[in-house]
Structures are given as structure tokens and as C-alpha cells.
Design a protein around this motif. Structure first.
Motif, mmCIF file in Angstrom:
data_model
loop_
_atom_site.group_PDB
_atom_site.id
_atom_site.type_symbol
_atom_site.label_atom_id
_atom_site.label_comp_id
_atom_site.label_asym_id
_atom_site.label_seq_id
_atom_site.Cartn_x
_atom_site.Cartn_y
_atom_site.Cartn_z
ATOM 1 N N ARG A 50 -55.404 69.910 2.509
ATOM 2 C CA ARG A 50 -55.223 69.865 1.055
ATOM 3 C C ARG A 50 -56.198 68.888 0.402
ATOM 4 O O ARG A 50 -56.567 69.063 -0.770
ATOM 5 N N LEU A 51 -56.614 67.855 1.149
ATOM 6 C CA LEU A 51 -57.572 66.891 0.596
ATOM 7 C C LEU A 51 -58.857 67.566 0.142
ATOM 8 O O LEU A 51 -59.359 67.323 -0.963
ATOM 9 N N SER A 52 -59.428 68.404 0.994
ATOM 10 C CA SER A 52 -60.711 69.055 0.661
ATOM 11 C C SER A 52 -60.543 70.049 -0.487
ATOM 12 O O SER A 52 -61.448 70.215 -1.307
ATOM 13 N N ARG A 53 -59.367 70.690 -0.554
ATOM 14 C CA ARG A 53 -59.146 71.649 -1.633
ATOM 15 C C ARG A 53 -59.013 70.935 -2.978
ATOM 16 O O ARG A 53 -59.523 71.404 -4.003
ATOM 17 N N ILE A 54 -58.347 69.781 -2.985
ATOM 18 C CA ILE A 54 -58.258 68.998 -4.217
ATOM 19 C C ILE A 54 -59.627 68.460 -4.596
ATOM 20 O O ILE A 54 -59.993 68.408 -5.773
ATOM 21 N N ALA A 55 -60.411 68.063 -3.584
ATOM 22 C CA ALA A 55 -61.754 67.528 -3.830
ATOM 23 C C ALA A 55 -62.650 68.554 -4.514
ATOM 24 O O ALA A 55 -63.508 68.200 -5.339
ATOM 25 N N GLN A 56 -62.473 69.831 -4.187
ATOM 26 C CA GLN A 56 -63.268 70.879 -4.841
ATOM 27 C C GLN A 56 -62.944 70.964 -6.328
ATOM 28 O O GLN A 56 -63.837 71.176 -7.161
ATOM 29 N N VAL A 57 -61.660 70.782 -6.644
ATOM 30 C CA VAL A 57 -61.260 70.792 -8.052
ATOM 31 C C VAL A 57 -61.778 69.542 -8.757
ATOM 32 O O VAL A 57 -62.300 69.599 -9.872
ATOM 33 N N ALA A 58 -61.649 68.395 -8.097
ATOM 34 C CA ALA A 58 -62.055 67.125 -8.696
ATOM 35 C C ALA A 58 -63.568 66.922 -8.675
ATOM 36 O O ALA A 58 -64.070 66.028 -9.347
ATOM 37 N N LYS A 59 -64.267 67.752 -7.863
ATOM 38 C CA LYS A 59 -65.729 67.672 -7.729
ATOM 39 C C LYS A 59 -66.180 66.290 -7.231
ATOM 40 O O LYS A 59 -67.077 65.658 -7.790
ATOM 41 N N VAL A 60 -65.498 65.834 -6.161
ATOM 42 C CA VAL A 60 -65.867 64.569 -5.516
ATOM 43 C C VAL A 60 -66.024 64.822 -4.016
ATOM 44 O O VAL A 60 -65.491 65.795 -3.471
ATOM 45 N N LYS A 324 -45.138 55.964 -16.725
ATOM 46 C CA LYS A 324 -44.796 57.349 -16.396
ATOM 47 C C LYS A 324 -45.733 57.859 -15.298
ATOM 48 O O LYS A 324 -46.761 57.235 -14.982
ATOM 49 N N ALA A 325 -45.359 59.018 -14.735
ATOM 50 C CA ALA A 325 -46.189 59.666 -13.724
ATOM 51 C C ALA A 325 -46.525 61.070 -14.205
ATOM 52 O O ALA A 325 -45.616 61.860 -14.482
ATOM 53 N N GLU A 326 -47.818 61.352 -14.341
ATOM 54 C CA GLU A 326 -48.257 62.698 -14.693
ATOM 55 C C GLU A 326 -48.485 63.439 -13.379
ATOM 56 O O GLU A 326 -49.311 63.032 -12.560
ATOM 57 N N THR A 327 -47.749 64.537 -13.178
ATOM 58 C CA THR A 327 -47.630 65.136 -11.856
ATOM 59 C C THR A 327 -47.903 66.635 -11.876
ATOM 60 O O THR A 327 -47.473 67.342 -12.791
ATOM 61 N N VAL A 328 -48.611 67.098 -10.832
ATOM 62 C CA VAL A 328 -48.815 68.528 -10.624
ATOM 63 C C VAL A 328 -48.827 68.777 -9.119
ATOM 64 O O VAL A 328 -49.352 67.972 -8.358
ATOM 65 N N ASN A 329 -48.224 69.867 -8.687
ATOM 66 C CA ASN A 329 -48.268 70.212 -7.274
ATOM 67 C C ASN A 329 -49.692 70.613 -6.898
ATOM 68 O O ASN A 329 -50.378 71.280 -7.666
ATOM 69 N N CYS A 330 -50.151 70.189 -5.716
ATOM 70 C CA CYS A 330 -51.541 70.431 -5.330
ATOM 71 C C CYS A 330 -51.877 71.922 -5.300
ATOM 72 O O CYS A 330 -52.989 72.322 -5.662
ATOM 73 N N GLU A 331 -50.907 72.763 -4.896
ATOM 74 C CA GLU A 331 -51.162 74.210 -4.852
ATOM 75 C C GLU A 331 -51.396 74.756 -6.261
ATOM 76 O O GLU A 331 -52.270 75.610 -6.464
ATOM 77 N N ASP A 359 -43.566 66.182 -1.439
ATOM 78 C CA ASP A 359 -44.758 66.331 -0.613
ATOM 79 C C ASP A 359 -45.732 67.273 -1.312
ATOM 80 O O ASP A 359 -45.354 68.369 -1.737
ATOM 81 N N GLY A 360 -46.994 66.831 -1.445
ATOM 82 C CA GLY A 360 -48.011 67.658 -2.096
ATOM 83 C C GLY A 360 -48.212 67.364 -3.561
ATOM 84 O O GLY A 360 -49.080 67.973 -4.202
ATOM 85 N N ASP A 361 -47.444 66.430 -4.127
ATOM 86 C CA ASP A 361 -47.661 66.051 -5.526
ATOM 87 C C ASP A 361 -49.028 65.393 -5.704
ATOM 88 O O ASP A 361 -49.434 64.563 -4.884
ATOM 89 N N VAL A 362 -49.712 65.758 -6.773
ATOM 90 C CA VAL A 362 -50.912 65.042 -7.213
ATOM 91 C C VAL A 362 -50.486 64.246 -8.440
ATOM 92 O O VAL A 362 -49.991 64.823 -9.419
ATOM 93 N N ILE A 363 -50.653 62.934 -8.391
ATOM 94 C CA ILE A 363 -50.052 62.082 -9.427
ATOM 95 C C ILE A 363 -51.095 61.180 -10.081
ATOM 96 O O ILE A 363 -51.938 60.581 -9.400
ATOM 97 N N LEU A 364 -51.001 61.089 -11.407
ATOM 98 C CA LEU A 364 -51.740 60.082 -12.174
ATOM 99 C C LEU A 364 -50.705 59.148 -12.774
ATOM 100 O O LEU A 364 -49.847 59.569 -13.547
ATOM 101 N N PHE A 365 -50.763 57.889 -12.389
ATOM 102 C CA PHE A 365 -49.795 56.911 -12.877
ATOM 103 C C PHE A 365 -50.307 56.260 -14.154
ATOM 104 O O PHE A 365 -51.464 55.798 -14.209
ATOM 105 N N ARG A 366 -49.464 56.234 -15.158
ATOM 106 C CA ARG A 366 -49.754 55.498 -16.380
ATOM 107 C C ARG A 366 -49.011 54.180 -16.317
ATOM 108 O O ARG A 366 -47.776 54.157 -16.161
ATOM 109 N N VAL A 367 -49.749 53.081 -16.424
ATOM 110 C CA VAL A 367 -49.121 51.763 -16.254
ATOM 111 C C VAL A 367 -49.607 50.798 -17.332
ATOM 112 O O VAL A 367 -50.634 51.010 -17.981
ATOM 113 N N SER A 368 -48.846 49.737 -17.502
ATOM 114 C CA SER A 368 -49.228 48.651 -18.397
ATOM 115 C C SER A 368 -49.355 47.384 -17.563
ATOM 116 O O SER A 368 -48.356 46.934 -16.976
ATOM 117 N N VAL A 369 -50.553 46.852 -17.446
ATOM 118 C CA VAL A 369 -50.760 45.656 -16.612
ATOM 119 C C VAL A 369 -51.443 44.555 -17.398
ATOM 120 O O VAL A 369 -52.056 44.800 -18.418
#
Length: 369
Positions: A50-60, A324-331, A359-369
Motif C-alpha cells: 500500500r505504501l507504493s500505491r499511496i506514493a503514486q498518488v502523492a507523487k513522492v 481533528k484528523a482528516e481521514t481517508v481509507n488508502c483504497e 487499518d489502512g487509514d491515511v490521516i492528516l492531523f490538524r493540531v495546535s502547537v
């Protein structure tokens, strides 16, 4: 970091398997019992396509897998619970790990010494299991003696503990490991049971170790069938079939060379991937992913962990400042090709601190630090 300990009789392939799974030669793998005294420790990356498949979307291009530790523990022999074969020392090493990988030799070879003369999967498993059971029964006996005064004076916690100890004692005396007792426990009781540190309460995976030439017909192999049946019936756990020596040899080859060699043997894939995934699962671990403009990274959480706990795994400041957590399943992310399209189709979610990470969540965490 959680640890999985490789256990079994001497000379069944434990150190060879350790070298293969850690892609190293840290452990001596010699043809005599107890060539391993002190445990060897190695970090193992968890393969995840799943790492390589997400990397194709993220272009990294940078992919960082998650990992856990494997420990090569010296072989146990009959009488280990009473000190035979440096048994007390080796049992203490087992006590320090979180899961057991029980290696069982399933091949005949007159050139490789077997401590009981010849391999017999059910008997060999029974020897190791019996020693662990006896060690656990001794642990229970000592604990009951220690809390006896508190029980007599009616201490509530001691009474609960004694009751649990006695139930486990009966179960162990029937020849069954602690992790098959199947008790429906309250949270307080679960915490008490964890404090017992019973060796047979650790989750387990069995490994049927074959010769390289026997792998292609492994499913019909009588020895493998016996291991599978015994593991399922007596330990309620899975069995992975592999050749430890082959896996150790493959570790020295490039991925294309290794795949070509497996193809020549009529084998679809290395058994190590299945072993790593099975171990990861019995440890109760799950994977979530993050990505940015530089990398895609896999992170490990325990099953049931919340979003705020997952944020803290990345950085303690993220846990303290969680919004908050912005979340999408990797599939879904891969299917739709971008975060924007996943959001448009309703697959991108906003979750709070109590959201249980899947399992398989792709998450962007929004935080205040």
C-alpha cells in the motif's frame, strides 16, 4: 517497540530464520544445540504494498515502512522449567517478548543433529509447550503464596486475583496454554491477568520449517499437516510454512534474483512476508499512513487506539494539541487518485479525538502547537 521471540527446540532453524527475517548474519547458526546463548535482537520492516500505491498518488519517492523487533531465543529442552539446558535463563528471555514464533522442524536430515533423535512435530511442540506450562504453574503457585495473607483478611483485590489465578491453574493443568482460556474479563481483571506475566498467555504463530526441495508440495506434507492441526487444536493459532535456510540464502540476493530463484523452485513467494504479517497481526498491531511532499510513511498503532493516540505516536506535541484528523481509507484514495477527488465523492472524513483508527487509514492531523 513490540518484540516477537523465536522459540523452539535446539537445532530446528531458529537462528537461521532470525538471520533471514532481519536480513543479517547476527545469529550463529551452527549444527549443535545451544549455539545461541544470549538472545539476538533485530528490527524487521513490515512489507506493505500500500505504501507504493499511496506514493503514486502523492507523487513522492521516499517510502518509510513501519517495523517491530524479532528476538532469537536459545532452544528449550525437556526439563527447562527446572533449569535443564540453562532453562531458567532462556525462560526469562521469553518472558520479555510480546509474542512467540514457535519453529518446528519438519524434515529429516542425518547431518543436522536433533535433540530427541528425530523430528516429530507433535512431540516436539509438546516438549516446548509443557515447559512453558510448568513455568506458568510455578509462577501461579508463587503468586498465590504471596497474596495468601491478603486473601485471608478478605482484601477485595487479592480475592479477585486469587480467583483468576485458580481458574488459570485449572486450565494449565489440563495441558492448555493460558491464551486459550477464553475468559470474558472486565477491564480490571484484564489488568490483573497481564500482571501474571504468563508465558503461555502470549499470542503465538507456528512455523513449519521444511527443506527447500519439499516446499512446492508443502500442503500435502504429513509433517506440515500435523503442525497445522496441532497448532489450531491446542493453541488456536496459525501456521506459516517456509524453509529457513532458503529464506536466509534469499536475503543475500537482490529482489529480482530472489524472485527468479523462487520461480525455479515452483514457489510463488517467500514465506517471510506471510510470517511477518501473521506476527504483526497477533501482536494486535494496525497500520495507518501519512504523507507529505517528501515521503509516505507507515505508522503502527494497537487495535482500538484512537486518533489522538495515533497523533501522539508521530509526536507528543500532536497529541497535546490535537484538533481533528482528516481521514481517508488508502483504497479509496488510490481509487480516486487524489485527496480532492476522494473528498468530492464523500470518502474523505473529519474525525475527532475518540475516532478509532482503522487499518489502512491515511490521516492528516490538524493540531495546535
Amino acid at each position: 517497540m513490540l518484540k516477537a521471540g523465536i522459540v523452539g527446540l535446539p537445532n530446528v532453524g531458529k537462528s537461521t530464520l532470525f538471520n533471514a527475517v532481519t536480513r543479517s548474519h547476527k545469529a550463529d547458526a551452527e549444527n549443535y544445540p545451544f549455539c545461541t546463548i544470549e538472545p539476538n535482537l533485530g528490527v524487521v520492516s513490515v512489507p506493505d504494498e500500500r505504501l507504493s500505491r499511496i506514493a503514486q498518488v502523492a507523487k513522492v519517492g521516499a517510502l518509510i515502512p513501519t517495523a517491530f523487533e524479532f528476538v532469537d531465543i536459545a532452544g528449550l529442552v525437556k526439563g527447562a522449567s527446572h533449569g535443564e539446558g540453562l532453562g531458567n535463563k532462556f525462560l526469562s528471555h521469553i518472558r520479555e517478548v510480546d509474542a512467540l514464533i514457535h519453529v518446528v522442524r519438519c524434515f529429516e536430515d542425518p547431518d543436522i543433529v536433533h535433540v530427541t533423535g528425530n523430528p516429530d512435530p507433535a512431540r516436539d511442540i509438546g516438549i516446548v509447550t509443557t515447559e512453558l506450562l510448568l513455568a506458568d504453574l510455578e509462577t501461579i503457585k508463587k503468586r498465590l503464596e504471596k497474596i495468601s495473607r491478603d486473601v485471608k483478611r478478605g482484601d477485595k483485590h487479592a480475592l479477585i486475583e486469587a480467583q483468576l489465578l485458580q481458574r488459570f491453574e485449572v486450565h494449565l493443568n489440563s495441558g492448555k496454554p493460558a491464551n486459550t482460556i477464553g475468559l470474558a474479563l472486565a477491564q480490571e481483571e484484564k489488568a490483573i491477568v497481564r500482571g501474571f506475566s504468563l508465558l503461555t498467555d502470549k499470542p503465538a504463530v507456528f512455523v513449519a520449517n521444511l527443506k527447500e526441495t519439499e516446499l512446492a508440495g508443502a500442503e500435502a506434507n504429513p509433517q506440515v499437516i500435523r503442525v497445522r492441526e496441532y497448532a489450531r487444536t491446542h493453541h488456536a493459532c496459525d501456521t506459516v510454512v517456509l524453509c529457513a535456510q532458503l529464506e536466509s540464502d534469499l536475503a543475500d540476493l537482490s529482489p529480482p534474483e530472489a524472485q527468479e530463484y523462487l520461480k525455479e523452485l515452483g514457489i510463488a513467494e517467500s514465506g517471510l512476508v506471510a510470517l511477518i504479517h501473521s506476527t504483526y497481526c497477533v501482536l494486535g498491531l494496525r497500520t495507518f499512513f501519512t504523507f507529505n511532499e517528501k515521503e509516505v510513511r507507515a505508522w503502527t498503532v494497537h487495535a482500538g487506539d484512537t486518533a489522538v493516540k495515533a497523533a501522539g505516536i508521530i509526536h507528543t506535541d500532536f497529541e497535546r494539541g490535537f484538533i481533528k484528523a482528516e481521514t481517508v481509507n488508502c483504497e479509496d484514495l488510490v481509487k480516486h487518485g487524489s485527496v480532492a477527488h476522494a473528498r468530492e465523492t464523500g470518502h474523505y472524513r473529519i474525525e475527532g479525538r475518540d475516532y478509532v483508527v482503522r487499518d489502512g487509514d491515511v490521516i492528516l492531523f490538524r493540531v495546535s502547537v
